[in-house]
Scaffold this motif. Structure first.
Motif, short mmCIF file in Angstrom:
data_model
loop_
_atom_site.label_atom_id
_atom_site.label_comp_id
_atom_site.label_asym_id
_atom_site.label_seq_id
_atom_site.Cartn_x
_atom_site.Cartn_y
_atom_site.Cartn_z
N GLN A 34 -14.93 -30.97 -2.46
CA GLN A 34 -15.62 -30.40 -3.61
C GLN A 34 -15.91 -28.91 -3.34
OE1 GLN A 34 -16.26 -32.22 -6.50
NE2 GLN A 34 -14.90 -33.62 -5.38
N SER A 35 -15.83 -28.10 -4.38
CA SER A 35 -16.07 -26.67 -4.18
C SER A 35 -16.72 -26.04 -5.40
CB SER A 35 -14.75 -25.94 -3.87
OG SER A 35 -13.84 -26.03 -4.95
N HIS A 36 -17.50 -25.00 -5.12
CA HIS A 36 -18.09 -24.16 -6.15
C HIS A 36 -17.92 -22.73 -5.65
CE1 HIS A 36 -19.89 -27.70 -8.05
NE2 HIS A 36 -20.20 -28.10 -6.82
N ILE A 37 -16.93 -22.05 -6.16
CA ILE A 37 -16.52 -20.76 -5.61
C ILE A 37 -16.67 -19.67 -6.66
CG2 ILE A 37 -14.69 -19.50 -4.41
CD1 ILE A 37 -15.40 -22.07 -2.97
N ASP A 38 -17.38 -18.62 -6.31
CA ASP A 38 -17.47 -17.45 -7.18
C ASP A 38 -17.57 -16.22 -6.29
OD1 ASP A 38 -17.83 -15.52 -9.07
OD2 ASP A 38 -19.79 -16.24 -9.77
N THR A 39 -16.43 -15.62 -5.99
CA THR A 39 -16.41 -14.45 -5.12
C THR A 39 -16.31 -13.15 -5.91
OG1 THR A 39 -13.99 -14.35 -4.91
CG2 THR A 39 -15.18 -15.80 -3.37
N SER A 40 -16.17 -13.25 -7.22
CA SER A 40 -15.90 -12.12 -8.13
C SER A 40 -14.47 -11.62 -8.01
CB SER A 40 -16.90 -10.97 -7.95
OG SER A 40 -16.71 -10.28 -6.73
N VAL A 41 -13.63 -12.31 -7.23
CA VAL A 41 -12.20 -12.00 -7.11
C VAL A 41 -11.45 -13.27 -7.52
CG1 VAL A 41 -10.35 -11.22 -5.58
CG2 VAL A 41 -12.70 -10.43 -5.19
N PRO A 42 -10.99 -13.37 -8.77
CA PRO A 42 -10.49 -14.64 -9.31
C PRO A 42 -9.38 -15.31 -8.50
CG PRO A 42 -10.87 -13.09 -11.09
CD PRO A 42 -11.06 -12.32 -9.81
N PHE A 43 -8.38 -14.56 -8.05
CA PHE A 43 -7.30 -15.22 -7.32
C PHE A 43 -7.78 -15.73 -5.97
CE2 PHE A 43 -3.35 -15.29 -4.71
CZ PHE A 43 -2.70 -16.28 -5.42
N PHE A 44 -8.72 -15.02 -5.34
CA PHE A 44 -9.29 -15.50 -4.09
C PHE A 44 -10.09 -16.78 -4.32
CE2 PHE A 44 -12.23 -14.50 -0.29
CZ PHE A 44 -11.36 -15.12 0.60
N ASP A 45 -10.80 -16.86 -5.46
CA ASP A 45 -11.47 -18.11 -5.82
C ASP A 45 -10.47 -19.26 -5.86
OD1 ASP A 45 -13.73 -16.53 -6.16
OD2 ASP A 45 -13.82 -16.78 -8.34
N HIS A 46 -9.33 -18.99 -6.45
CA HIS A 46 -8.27 -19.99 -6.57
C HIS A 46 -7.80 -20.45 -5.18
CE1 HIS A 46 -4.77 -22.02 -8.24
NE2 HIS A 46 -3.94 -21.22 -7.62
N LEU A 47 -7.61 -19.51 -4.27
CA LEU A 47 -7.13 -19.85 -2.93
C LEU A 47 -8.19 -20.62 -2.14
CD1 LEU A 47 -5.33 -16.52 -1.94
CD2 LEU A 47 -4.29 -18.64 -2.80
N LEU A 48 -9.44 -20.23 -2.25
CA LEU A 48 -10.51 -20.93 -1.53
C LEU A 48 -10.73 -22.33 -2.09
CD1 LEU A 48 -13.15 -18.11 -0.99
CD2 LEU A 48 -11.60 -19.10 0.71
N THR A 49 -10.55 -22.48 -3.39
CA THR A 49 -10.64 -23.81 -4.00
C THR A 49 -9.56 -24.72 -3.45
OG1 THR A 49 -11.62 -22.90 -6.03
CG2 THR A 49 -10.59 -25.07 -6.19
N ILE A 69 -14.23 -0.78 -6.56
CA ILE A 69 -13.45 0.08 -5.67
C ILE A 69 -12.17 -0.62 -5.25
CG2 ILE A 69 -13.42 1.23 -3.40
CD1 ILE A 69 -16.45 1.60 -3.71
N ASP A 70 -12.34 -1.86 -4.75
CA ASP A 70 -11.20 -2.64 -4.26
C ASP A 70 -11.72 -4.03 -3.94
OD1 ASP A 70 -9.32 -3.58 -1.86
OD2 ASP A 70 -8.25 -2.05 -2.99
N ALA A 71 -10.83 -5.02 -3.97
CA ALA A 71 -11.24 -6.38 -3.61
C ALA A 71 -11.37 -6.56 -2.10
CB ALA A 71 -10.21 -7.38 -4.15
N HIS A 72 -10.86 -5.63 -1.34
CA HIS A 72 -10.74 -5.78 0.12
C HIS A 72 -12.05 -6.14 0.80
CE1 HIS A 72 -8.85 -4.74 4.08
NE2 HIS A 72 -10.12 -4.57 4.38
N HIS A 73 -13.11 -5.38 0.54
CA HIS A 73 -14.37 -5.59 1.26
C HIS A 73 -14.94 -6.99 1.01
CE1 HIS A 73 -14.96 -0.95 1.04
NE2 HIS A 73 -14.29 -1.30 2.12
N THR A 74 -14.96 -7.41 -0.25
CA THR A 74 -15.52 -8.71 -0.58
C THR A 74 -14.68 -9.83 0.01
OG1 THR A 74 -16.47 -7.83 -2.62
CG2 THR A 74 -16.22 -10.22 -2.47
N VAL A 75 -13.37 -9.73 -0.11
CA VAL A 75 -12.48 -10.76 0.44
C VAL A 75 -12.65 -10.85 1.95
CG1 VAL A 75 -10.07 -11.38 0.83
CG2 VAL A 75 -10.82 -10.63 -1.44
N GLU A 76 -12.63 -9.71 2.63
CA GLU A 76 -12.78 -9.70 4.09
C GLU A 76 -14.11 -10.29 4.52
OE1 GLU A 76 -12.19 -6.51 7.68
OE2 GLU A 76 -13.30 -5.84 5.92
N ASP A 77 -15.19 -9.91 3.85
CA ASP A 77 -16.51 -10.39 4.26
C ASP A 77 -16.67 -11.88 4.02
OD1 ASP A 77 -17.09 -7.87 5.09
OD2 ASP A 77 -18.45 -7.37 3.44
#
Length: 206
Positions: A34-49, A69-77
């Motif tokens: 089960q997952s509840h994902i909201d990273t503000s980066v939609p495709f990354f949400d898809h991958l984590l799901t 600015i870029d998705a990089h910082h949020t995805v990396e963190d």
């Protein structure tokens, strides 16, 4: 472990806050996917799901950051915190299978992943087609971030991870197959094996 001694919960809750992002993450390694994902980066949400579903890890992620600015910082963190949570939830690794491998297709894409819960961070990542790292998937997720996520998870969870793209043309299919293969391999590696006594290492520690 006896019938009177229940297994310790393999769960973790981690947070991280910087000038670039704020992350809240919870996981249960013995969940049902089960997952509840909201990273503000939609495709990354898809991958984590997909990772949660195919690794049978319950996963909740709430993240915000400077995606203007870029998705990089949020995805990396998020990947850093996910790796840290995996390491915490694994505990002393007593009774785990330790190794896992998977071969996963998605239409024309085919990916192999191998995971060793080794205590030694290492990533081998190869086979993505030339130029893949520059492609914007969904218009916001750069192909180069796929490897970056695996680097951050492997380093912070202390995993040895091999991911090999055997074939593929569509960037979305390649990325999704990579995450599903990693998830299926991790699912095997983290599984508790009733035949394993203690930590599965001749050193006595992982």
């Amino acid at each position: 472990m006896t019938a009177e001694t229940p297994a310790a919960a393999r769960t973790a809750r981690r947070t991280r806050s910087t000038s670039e992002s704020t992350i809240e993450l919870e996981l249960d390694l013995d969940g049902t996917g089960q997952s509840h994902i909201d990273t503000s980066v939609p495709f990354f949400d898809h991958l984590l799901t997909a990772f949660a579903k195919h690794s049978l890890t319950d996963l909740t992620v709430r993240a915000s950051g400077d995606t203007h600015i870029d998705a990089h910082h949020t995805v990396e963190d998020v990947a850093i915190v996910l790796g840290q949570a995996i390491r915490e939830a694994l505990g002393d690794k007593s009774g785990i299978s330790r190794y896992g491998d998977a071969l996963v297709p998605l239409d024309e894409a085919l990916v192999q992943a191998v995971v060793d819960i080794s205590g030694r961070p290492y990533l081998v990542h190869e086979g993505e087609p030339a130029g893949y790292e520059h492609h914007l998937i969904g218009g916001h997720f750069t192909g180069s971030l796929v490897r970056h996520v695996f680097e951050a998870i492997a380093y912070n969870a202390a995993l040895t991870v091999h991911v090999r793209v055997i074939s593929g043309r569509d960037p979305h299919h390649i990325a999704e197959a990579e995450f599903k293969a990693f998830a299926r391999a991790f699912r095997q590696a983290k599984a508790l094996d009733p035949l394993v006594v203690g930590v599965p290492s001749t050193k006595g520690a992982l």
